[in-house]
Write an enzyme that holds these catalytic residues in place. Structure first.
Site, PDB file in Angstrom:
ATOM      1  N   ASN A   9      -1.059 -10.069 -10.606  1.00 29.37           N
ATOM      2  CA  ASN A   9       0.052 -10.165 -11.208  1.00 29.37           C
ATOM      3  C   ASN A   9       0.942 -11.442 -10.835  1.00 29.37           C
ATOM      4  O   ASN A   9       1.319 -11.507  -9.603  1.00 29.37           O
ATOM      5  CB  ASN A   9       0.777  -8.977 -10.734  1.00 29.37           C
ATOM      6  CG  ASN A   9       2.556  -8.719 -11.152  1.00 29.37           C
ATOM      7  OD1 ASN A   9       2.665  -9.427 -11.984  1.00 29.37           O
ATOM      8  ND2 ASN A   9       3.118  -7.791 -10.694  1.00 29.37           N
ATOM      9  N   TRP A  10       1.265 -12.315 -11.573  1.00 31.64           N
ATOM     10  CA  TRP A  10       1.713 -13.568 -11.418  1.00 31.64           C
ATOM     11  C   TRP A  10       3.461 -13.335 -11.384  1.00 31.64           C
ATOM     12  O   TRP A  10       4.081 -14.248 -11.163  1.00 31.64           O
ATOM     13  CB  TRP A  10       1.344 -14.605 -12.386  1.00 31.64           C
ATOM     14  CG  TRP A  10      -0.224 -14.969 -12.384  1.00 31.64           C
ATOM     15  CD1 TRP A  10      -0.807 -14.557 -11.451  1.00 31.64           C
ATOM     16  CD2 TRP A  10      -0.762 -16.036 -13.154  1.00 31.64           C
ATOM     17  NE1 TRP A  10      -2.099 -14.965 -11.715  1.00 31.64           N
ATOM     18  CE2 TRP A  10      -1.818 -15.936 -12.719  1.00 31.64           C
ATOM     19  CE3 TRP A  10      -0.233 -16.704 -13.992  1.00 31.64           C
ATOM     20  CZ2 TRP A  10      -3.224 -16.727 -13.191  1.00 31.64           C
ATOM     21  CZ3 TRP A  10      -1.290 -17.479 -14.741  1.00 31.64           C
ATOM     22  CH2 TRP A  10      -2.588 -17.533 -14.262  1.00 31.64           C
ATOM     23  N   LYS A  11       3.880 -12.085 -11.867  1.00 33.98           N
ATOM     24  CA  LYS A  11       5.426 -11.833 -11.866  1.00 33.98           C
ATOM     25  C   LYS A  11       6.081 -13.064 -12.505  1.00 33.98           C
ATOM     26  O   LYS A  11       5.561 -13.628 -13.356  1.00 33.98           O
ATOM     27  CB  LYS A  11       5.865 -11.710 -10.315  1.00 33.98           C
ATOM     28  CG  LYS A  11       5.083 -10.821  -9.518  1.00 33.98           C
ATOM     29  CD  LYS A  11       5.678 -10.263  -8.429  1.00 33.98           C
ATOM     30  CE  LYS A  11       4.662  -9.289  -7.379  1.00 33.98           C
ATOM     31  NZ  LYS A  11       5.172  -8.667  -6.418  1.00 33.98           N
ATOM     32  N   HIS A  95       5.519  -1.086 -13.128  1.00 31.95           N
ATOM     33  CA  HIS A  95       5.530  -1.701 -11.877  1.00 31.95           C
ATOM     34  C   HIS A  95       6.674  -1.397 -10.900  1.00 31.95           C
ATOM     35  O   HIS A  95       7.601  -1.294 -11.838  1.00 31.95           O
ATOM     36  CB  HIS A  95       5.465  -3.398 -11.968  1.00 31.95           C
ATOM     37  CG  HIS A  95       4.914  -4.126 -10.754  1.00 31.95           C
ATOM     38  ND1 HIS A  95       6.048  -4.334  -9.770  1.00 31.95           N
ATOM     39  CD2 HIS A  95       3.981  -4.359 -10.259  1.00 31.95           C
ATOM     40  CE1 HIS A  95       5.593  -4.853  -8.715  1.00 31.95           C
ATOM     41  NE2 HIS A  95       4.312  -5.168  -8.799  1.00 31.95           N
ATOM     42  N   GLU A  97       8.710  -3.095  -9.331  1.00 31.66           N
ATOM     43  CA  GLU A  97       9.887  -4.004  -9.480  1.00 31.66           C
ATOM     44  C   GLU A  97      10.691  -3.540 -10.761  1.00 31.66           C
ATOM     45  O   GLU A  97      11.834  -3.477 -10.814  1.00 31.66           O
ATOM     46  CB  GLU A  97       9.322  -5.269  -9.524  1.00 31.66           C
ATOM     47  CG  GLU A  97       9.140  -5.886  -7.989  1.00 31.66           C
ATOM     48  CD  GLU A  97       7.900  -6.891  -7.756  1.00 31.66           C
ATOM     49  OE1 GLU A  97       7.625  -7.695  -8.903  1.00 31.66           O
ATOM     50  OE2 GLU A  97       7.598  -7.274  -6.824  1.00 31.66           O
ATOM     51  N   GLU A 167       0.549   1.633  -5.778  1.00 25.10           N
ATOM     52  CA  GLU A 167       1.069   0.528  -4.825  1.00 25.10           C
ATOM     53  C   GLU A 167       2.395   0.907  -4.281  1.00 25.10           C
ATOM     54  O   GLU A 167       3.490   1.248  -4.677  1.00 25.10           O
ATOM     55  CB  GLU A 167       1.656  -0.626  -6.157  1.00 25.10           C
ATOM     56  CG  GLU A 167       0.717  -1.302  -6.777  1.00 25.10           C
ATOM     57  CD  GLU A 167       1.131  -2.314  -7.244  1.00 25.10           C
ATOM     58  OE1 GLU A 167       0.441  -3.263  -6.920  1.00 25.10           O
ATOM     59  OE2 GLU A 167       2.138  -2.486  -8.188  1.00 25.10           O
ATOM     60  N   GLY A 173       4.683  -7.144  -1.281  1.00 23.51           N
ATOM     61  CA  GLY A 173       5.193  -8.243  -1.039  1.00 23.51           C
ATOM     62  C   GLY A 173       5.767  -8.512   0.432  1.00 23.51           C
ATOM     63  O   GLY A 173       6.738  -9.297   0.792  1.00 23.51           O
ATOM     64  N   SER A 213       0.087  -6.124  -0.793  1.00 23.92           N
ATOM     65  CA  SER A 213      -0.287  -7.284   0.237  1.00 23.92           C
ATOM     66  C   SER A 213      -1.662  -7.332   0.300  1.00 23.92           C
ATOM     67  O   SER A 213      -2.468  -7.442   1.513  1.00 23.92           O
ATOM     68  CB  SER A 213       0.351  -7.181   1.518  1.00 23.92           C
ATOM     69  OG  SER A 213       1.868  -7.240   1.428  1.00 23.92           O
ATOM     70  N   GLY A 234      -0.412  -9.354  -6.046  1.00 22.81           N
ATOM     71  CA  GLY A 234       0.706 -10.184  -6.512  1.00 22.81           C
ATOM     72  C   GLY A 234       0.599 -11.536  -5.895  1.00 22.81           C
ATOM     73  O   GLY A 234      -0.047 -12.461  -6.212  1.00 22.81           O
ATOM     74  N   GLY A 235       1.297 -11.795  -4.421  1.00 25.47           N
ATOM     75  CA  GLY A 235       1.195 -12.867  -3.927  1.00 25.47           C
ATOM     76  C   GLY A 235      -0.008 -13.783  -3.751  1.00 25.47           C
ATOM     77  O   GLY A 235      -0.056 -15.033  -4.226  1.00 25.47           O
TER      78      GLY A 235
END
Ligand code: PEP
Length: 251
Positions: A9-11, A95, A97, A167, A173, A213, A234-235
């Site tokens: 997920n490149w957000k 998601h 977020e 998640e 994150g 993470s 993600g990251g």
């Protein structure tokens, strides 16, 4: 046998040029990984160009959200069929977020998931508890409510187009990963819940990803758990080498 899924997920990161460069690097690194479904989810504006870049490779394309109507006066929204048109096979829905910052609820997640499936996309439906839920012993009841609401009204057949992502919000994150056992416990709970709400065959087949993470250093332990079928990353998906190392968890 459930084919593992590693999804990035490149957000809200990367321009079109940066997205294409990242996926070009990634596709070289993962070219020999054939037993894993590898998915990347760039921002909307990069989808079409990334789709061209991944053509003929083993990298699949996801959007990070969609709307539930096919067309109409819905300024700013993107319909599932337009995501297909842009080259997507998957879409991330619900998601945390989006739930936290954009008012996403189980009802809207459900509408989006149903619309995505109807359009032939695979919906990656996200659920997860907040830290306060975990600390107050509410993890299972929160997850049960989210799963019931988000997947309401789906038929067993729809599950060929559903992936669930667990998640825990406190692990996204933050650098804090759920332990292998903590993640496995919730994944097993979700699988048993799916068996209860739908049927055992659906529960045995549905892929349940862990997100929070995930890194090359912790992916092997997580993936060795019997009910963890992949990762939503993600990251660590923003760099080709770390995401490729995650996708190579079983090499
Ligand atoms: C995510 O965005 O779904 C996620 C799990 O992020 P991170 O890997 O950075 O925790």
């Amino acid at each position: 046998m459930r084919t593992p899924v590693i999804a990035g997920n490149w957000k809200l990161f990367k321009t079109i040029g940066e997205s294409v460069a990242l996926v070009n690097e990634l596709k070289q690194l993962v070219a020999n990984i054939h037993d894993v479904e590898i998915v990347v989810a760039p921002v909307f504006t990069a989808l079409s160009r990334v789709s061209d870049a991944v053509e003929g490779s083993n990298v699949r394309l996801a959007a990070q959200d969609c709307y539930w109507e096919e067309e109409g006066a819905f300024t700013g929204e993107v319909a599932p069929k337009l995501l297909k048109d842009a080259g997507c096979s998957h879409v991330i829905i619900g998601h945390s977020e989006r739930r936290q910052f954009f008012g996403e609820t189980d009802l809207t997640v459900n509408k989006k998931a149903r619309a995505a499936i109807a359009a032939g996309l695979t919906a990656i439906v996200c659920v997860g508890e907040m830290l306060t839920d975990r600390e107050s012993g509410q993890t299972f009841s929160v997850i049960e409510t989210q799963i019931q609401g988000s997947l309401a009204g789906l038929a067993a057949d729809d599950f060929t187009h559903v992936i669930i992502a667990y998640e825990p919000v406190w692990a996204i994150g933050t650098g804090k990963t759920a332990s292998d056992a903590q993640a496995q416990e919730v994944h097993l709970f979700i699988r048993q819940l799916i068996a209860r709400l739908f049927n055992q065959e659906v529960a045995d087949a549905v892929r349940i990803l862990y997100g929070g993470s995930v890194k090359p250093e912790n992916v092997k332990g997580l993936m060795s758990q019997p009910d963890i079928d992949g990762a939503l990353v993600g990251g660590a998906s923003l760099k080709a080498d770390s995401f490729a190392a995650i996708a190579a968890f079983n090499v």
